[in-house]
Design an enzyme around this catalytic site. Sequence first.
Site, mmCIF file in Angstrom:
data_model
loop_
_atom_site.group_PDB
_atom_site.id
_atom_site.type_symbol
_atom_site.label_atom_id
_atom_site.label_comp_id
_atom_site.label_asym_id
_atom_site.label_seq_id
_atom_site.Cartn_x
_atom_site.Cartn_y
_atom_site.Cartn_z
ATOM 1 C CG HIS A 57 92.096 -16.088 65.889
ATOM 2 N ND1 HIS A 57 93.014 -16.865 65.172
ATOM 3 C CD2 HIS A 57 92.784 -15.206 65.894
ATOM 4 C CE1 HIS A 57 94.169 -16.319 65.180
ATOM 5 N NE2 HIS A 57 94.064 -15.172 65.484
ATOM 6 C CG ASN A 84 88.706 -23.775 66.878
ATOM 7 O OD1 ASN A 84 88.153 -22.723 66.520
ATOM 8 N ND2 ASN A 84 89.936 -23.981 66.395
ATOM 9 C CD GLU A 123 96.432 -12.896 64.339
ATOM 10 O OE1 GLU A 123 96.492 -14.193 63.333
ATOM 11 O OE2 GLU A 123 96.083 -13.060 65.464
ATOM 12 C CE LYS A 166 88.324 -19.351 65.290
ATOM 13 N NZ LYS A 166 88.842 -20.438 64.883
ATOM 14 C CE1 TYR A 202 92.576 -18.562 60.879
ATOM 15 C CE2 TYR A 202 90.705 -17.626 59.789
ATOM 16 C CZ TYR A 202 91.210 -18.162 61.085
ATOM 17 O OH TYR A 202 90.531 -18.566 61.906
HETATM 18 P P1 GDP Z 1 94.909 -21.695 65.977
HETATM 19 O O1 GDP Z 1 96.157 -20.704 65.934
HETATM 20 O O2 GDP Z 1 94.882 -22.661 67.039
HETATM 21 O O3 GDP Z 1 93.467 -21.139 65.496
HETATM 22 O O4 GDP Z 1 95.095 -22.893 64.547
HETATM 23 P P2 GDP Z 1 95.835 -22.455 63.243
HETATM 24 O O5 GDP Z 1 96.423 -21.088 63.220
HETATM 25 O O6 GDP Z 1 97.093 -23.626 63.058
HETATM 26 O O7 GDP Z 1 94.675 -22.724 62.220
HETATM 27 C C1 GDP Z 1 93.782 -21.657 62.069
HETATM 28 C C2 GDP Z 1 92.489 -22.550 62.016
HETATM 29 O O8 GDP Z 1 92.676 -23.375 60.931
HETATM 30 C C3 GDP Z 1 91.941 -23.265 63.042
HETATM 31 O O9 GDP Z 1 91.188 -22.675 64.149
HETATM 32 C C4 GDP Z 1 91.078 -24.492 62.346
HETATM 33 O O10 GDP Z 1 89.856 -23.894 62.089
HETATM 34 C C5 GDP Z 1 91.754 -24.578 60.926
HETATM 35 N N1 GDP Z 1 92.734 -25.681 61.072
HETATM 36 C C6 GDP Z 1 93.984 -25.927 61.450
HETATM 37 N N2 GDP Z 1 94.743 -26.957 61.306
HETATM 38 C C7 GDP Z 1 93.551 -27.786 60.950
HETATM 39 C C8 GDP Z 1 93.616 -29.104 60.412
HETATM 40 O O11 GDP Z 1 94.606 -29.932 60.625
HETATM 41 N N3 GDP Z 1 92.549 -29.570 59.865
HETATM 42 C C9 GDP Z 1 91.518 -28.989 59.683
HETATM 43 N N4 GDP Z 1 90.143 -29.361 59.213
HETATM 44 N N5 GDP Z 1 91.478 -27.473 59.781
HETATM 45 C C10 GDP Z 1 92.409 -26.863 60.551
HETATM 46 MG MG MG Z 2 96.820 -19.769 64.287
#
Ligand code: GDP
Ligand code: MG
Length: 206
Positions: free
Chosen positions: A164, A161, A175, A19, A59
């Site tokens: 991705h 973070n 994806e 990112k 997303y």
């Molecule tokens: P990843 O697969 O580990 O990136 O996580 P997810 O697919 O669940 O979420 C995608 C992105 O959404 C994450 O990288 C975060 O930027 C955001 N995100 C996910 N869960 C949360 C949450 O509980 N709070 C906030 N603020 N952002 C979240």
């Molecule tokens: Mg994810």
Amino acid sequence: MRQSHPSHPSHERTLAIIKPDGIERSLIGEIIQRYERIGLKLVGVKMLVPTADLIEKHYTMDSEWLLKTGLKAIKGYEDKGLKPPISDPMKVSEKVLKNLVKYMTSGPVVAMVWQGAHAVQIVRKLTGSTEPLMSDVGTIRGDYVLDSYQMSDHDNRAVRNLVHASGSIKEAKDEISHWFKPEEVIDYNLYEEHIMYDVNMKGILE
Ligand code: GDP
Ligand code: MG
């Protein structure tokens, strides 16, 4: 004989994206090295500044992502004994998505396709859990970043973070085709695949 048939487990592929914060912090080499040194093969890579449309579709390809993420975010607050700032899960995730689009389009990213046995799980393991505060030490997110949902929500921005990584084989397939044309992903052999995947290790004795 190397296990070269496309249905062999060694052909599993996943998408990882460094990112904009990873690029700005000069962590491209460090992150690539972590996936490379375990034995995964980089079969596709490009740098680009994503459009808002590319990120929004990324997303929301999983039609349940908005609801799941909203519910997860609310639960995250409750588990910490905190009151969620918004109670409607869809409103929570709309905000998360809006901030993600802003974050992911703010500069260049490096999109990569990694191949190897259990590529999806291995890349997730090396990347660490989503919220850097909770990511294990030794993972990319656990070692290089100190962000949290509490802080990013307070500042109304996406959590930084660094990477991705696809969450499942199905997500990875969707994806990869969202980010790469078929001809941008290249089939080739690594010498070390003989050691990792050959049924009969021939050994090194002359
Ligand atoms: P990843 O697969 O580990 O990136 O996580 P997810 O697919 O669940 O979420 C995608 C992105 O959404 C994450 O990288 C975060 O930027 C955001 N995100 C996910 N869960 C949360 C949450 O509980 N709070 C906030 N603020 N952002 C979240
Ligand atoms: Mg994810």
